[in-house]
Design a protein around this motif. Sequence first.
Motif, mmCIF file in Angstrom:
data_model
loop_
_atom_site.group_PDB
_atom_site.id
_atom_site.type_symbol
_atom_site.label_atom_id
_atom_site.label_comp_id
_atom_site.label_asym_id
_atom_site.label_seq_id
_atom_site.Cartn_x
_atom_site.Cartn_y
_atom_site.Cartn_z
ATOM 1 N N GLY A 4 -5.555 67.334 71.390
ATOM 2 C CA GLY A 4 -5.274 66.674 70.131
ATOM 3 C C GLY A 4 -4.053 65.792 70.272
ATOM 4 N N SER A 5 -3.919 64.793 69.393
ATOM 5 C CA SER A 5 -2.854 63.813 69.553
ATOM 6 C C SER A 5 -2.215 63.445 68.227
ATOM 7 N N THR A 6 -1.126 62.674 68.319
ATOM 8 C CA THR A 6 -0.428 62.215 67.119
ATOM 9 C C THR A 6 -1.216 61.157 66.354
ATOM 10 N N SER A 7 -2.264 60.610 66.959
ATOM 11 C CA SER A 7 -3.092 59.612 66.271
ATOM 12 C C SER A 7 -4.163 60.252 65.394
ATOM 13 N N GLY A 8 -4.388 61.553 65.566
ATOM 14 C CA GLY A 8 -5.433 62.243 64.820
ATOM 15 C C GLY A 8 -6.731 62.382 65.578
ATOM 16 N N ASP A 9 -6.809 61.781 66.763
ATOM 17 C CA ASP A 9 -8.011 61.894 67.595
ATOM 18 C C ASP A 9 -7.955 63.142 68.471
ATOM 19 N N ILE A 10 -9.127 63.695 68.750
ATOM 20 C CA ILE A 10 -9.283 64.784 69.710
ATOM 21 C C ILE A 10 -10.220 64.296 70.802
ATOM 22 N N ARG A 11 -9.790 64.431 72.049
ATOM 23 C CA ARG A 11 -10.614 63.961 73.157
ATOM 24 C C ARG A 11 -10.960 65.107 74.093
ATOM 25 N N ILE A 12 -12.184 65.047 74.602
ATOM 26 C CA ILE A 12 -12.697 66.081 75.511
ATOM 27 C C ILE A 12 -12.949 65.434 76.859
ATOM 28 N N SER A 13 -12.380 66.021 77.913
ATOM 29 C CA SER A 13 -12.533 65.479 79.265
ATOM 30 C C SER A 13 -12.970 66.557 80.228
ATOM 31 N N ASP A 14 -13.700 66.142 81.232
ATOM 32 C CA ASP A 14 -14.168 67.039 82.291
ATOM 33 C C ASP A 14 -13.337 66.763 83.539
ATOM 34 N N HIS A 31 -4.936 60.130 76.136
ATOM 35 C CA HIS A 31 -4.615 59.410 74.903
ATOM 36 C C HIS A 31 -3.586 58.317 75.177
ATOM 37 N N PRO A 32 -3.530 57.287 74.329
ATOM 38 C CA PRO A 32 -2.458 56.292 74.428
ATOM 39 C C PRO A 32 -1.199 56.718 73.673
ATOM 40 N N VAL A 33 -1.236 57.886 73.055
ATOM 41 C CA VAL A 33 -0.127 58.423 72.258
ATOM 42 C C VAL A 33 0.154 59.854 72.717
ATOM 43 N N PRO A 34 1.269 60.465 72.294
ATOM 44 C CA PRO A 34 1.592 61.830 72.725
ATOM 45 C C PRO A 34 0.524 62.857 72.383
ATOM 46 N N ILE A 35 0.326 63.790 73.310
ATOM 47 C CA ILE A 35 -0.578 64.925 73.100
ATOM 48 C C ILE A 35 0.191 66.030 72.384
ATOM 49 N N THR A 36 -0.430 66.646 71.395
ATOM 50 C CA THR A 36 0.244 67.662 70.587
ATOM 51 C C THR A 36 -0.282 69.075 70.808
ATOM 52 N N CYS A 37 -1.550 69.225 71.235
ATOM 53 C CA CYS A 37 -2.130 70.555 71.395
ATOM 54 C C CYS A 37 -3.306 70.495 72.359
ATOM 55 N N ARG A 58 -1.575 60.940 60.707
ATOM 56 C CA ARG A 58 -0.299 61.552 61.092
ATOM 57 C C ARG A 58 -0.451 62.544 62.229
ATOM 58 N N GLY A 59 -1.669 62.857 62.593
ATOM 59 C CA GLY A 59 -1.874 63.624 63.806
ATOM 60 C C GLY A 59 -2.393 65.033 63.642
ATOM 61 N N ILE A 60 -3.019 65.515 64.723
ATOM 62 C CA ILE A 60 -3.459 66.904 64.845
ATOM 63 C C ILE A 60 -2.303 67.716 65.425
ATOM 64 N N ARG A 61 -1.982 68.869 64.817
ATOM 65 C CA ARG A 61 -0.848 69.656 65.269
ATOM 66 C C ARG A 61 -1.241 70.927 66.025
ATOM 67 N N THR A 62 -2.442 71.441 65.766
ATOM 68 C CA THR A 62 -2.836 72.694 66.405
ATOM 69 C C THR A 62 -4.351 72.778 66.490
ATOM 70 N N VAL A 91 -1.005 71.054 81.199
ATOM 71 C CA VAL A 91 0.126 70.675 80.363
ATOM 72 C C VAL A 91 -0.173 69.341 79.681
ATOM 73 N N GLY A 92 -0.022 69.288 78.355
ATOM 74 C CA GLY A 92 -0.163 68.042 77.604
ATOM 75 C C GLY A 92 1.195 67.389 77.442
ATOM 76 N N CYS A 93 1.265 66.079 77.661
ATOM 77 C CA CYS A 93 2.548 65.390 77.741
ATOM 78 C C CYS A 93 2.696 64.281 76.706
ATOM 79 N N ASP A 94 3.940 63.865 76.520
ATOM 80 C CA ASP A 94 4.241 62.822 75.539
ATOM 81 C C ASP A 94 3.747 61.441 75.946
ATOM 82 N N ASP A 95 3.390 61.261 77.227
ATOM 83 C CA ASP A 95 2.851 59.960 77.651
ATOM 84 C C ASP A 95 1.340 59.872 77.478
ATOM 85 N N GLY A 96 0.738 60.886 76.838
ATOM 86 C CA GLY A 96 -0.699 60.886 76.579
ATOM 87 C C GLY A 96 -1.549 61.403 77.708
#
Length: 278
Positions: free
Chosen positions: A101-111, A83-89, A127-131, A59-64
């Motif tokens: 993906g996040s509202t900052s436009g960054d996409i991060r990959i974690s193991d 992320h330091p910002v909400p996760i969107t997808c 403005r962010g990644i939406r999908t 689950v991706g959450c608004d607290d990043g």
Amino acid sequence: MPAIFPLIDFDFDESKIVGLIGSHLCIWRRNGKRSIFPSLGGKFVKGSCMRYVDPEAVVGCDDGAVRVFDMYSRRCSQILRMHPVPITCLCLNEDRLIISGSTSGDIRISDPSSVQQVATLRSSDVRGIRTMCFNPSSQLLFAGSAVGCAYCWDLRTRKLLWSNRVCPNVIYSLQHMQNDTSTLVVGGIDGILRLLNQNDGKTVACFSMDDKLLSTFQSPSGSVQRIKGQRLPEDDLINIEHLVCITDRPSITCLAVGMKKIVTTHNTSDIRLWKFRS
């Protein structure tokens, strides 16, 4: 519970559907049984998206943060600060890497096995990644942004292969048919269905519903209408929304792609089934 809180996101496998409903996770099984349990005992920061691969729901959450839940013990097994910002997808690949993906436009990959961040993919959209969607056949990751841009990265090299502004505003959903490496289907706020080439991001075709009603009938699930679709002119494939009446194109909020059919959900109560001839 589903009648009170909206269904935020869902995923499924051969035996069940897992949905994020408010601060709860819900499991619908093929035998008709349903089970609901609160995430973190109800003390769950607002979730915005989820993906599921047995036996875990992510689950991706608004607290990043991303929260990983074991569906059998019904407990949160991991919290990953992505992320330091909400996760969107979210996306999950075959190696169980978590892509967010996040509202900052960054996409991060974690193991999650090592609790380490593997890579950061950056877009030009503040403005962010939406999908997002991931194609395991080609190892390509596709993303749609809040300003109508589509992106493609090769996850083997972490390089951006292409980016194109394909529609004038928010892209809410993009998907491809399983095992297909040619076509990407995009839907967004303007309600126009777009087909892109996966290899270069160029728009191949755009479709909308015509204003002519062919037939209507009542089914057990409600009223069903048959409407002829129309292919839109290709001289200006980005700014074509002025060619279609706004009442005929409610926003596309989610879509799924089949062999000759595409299913779209909308910001109305409609579900549309688009059929294509060979």
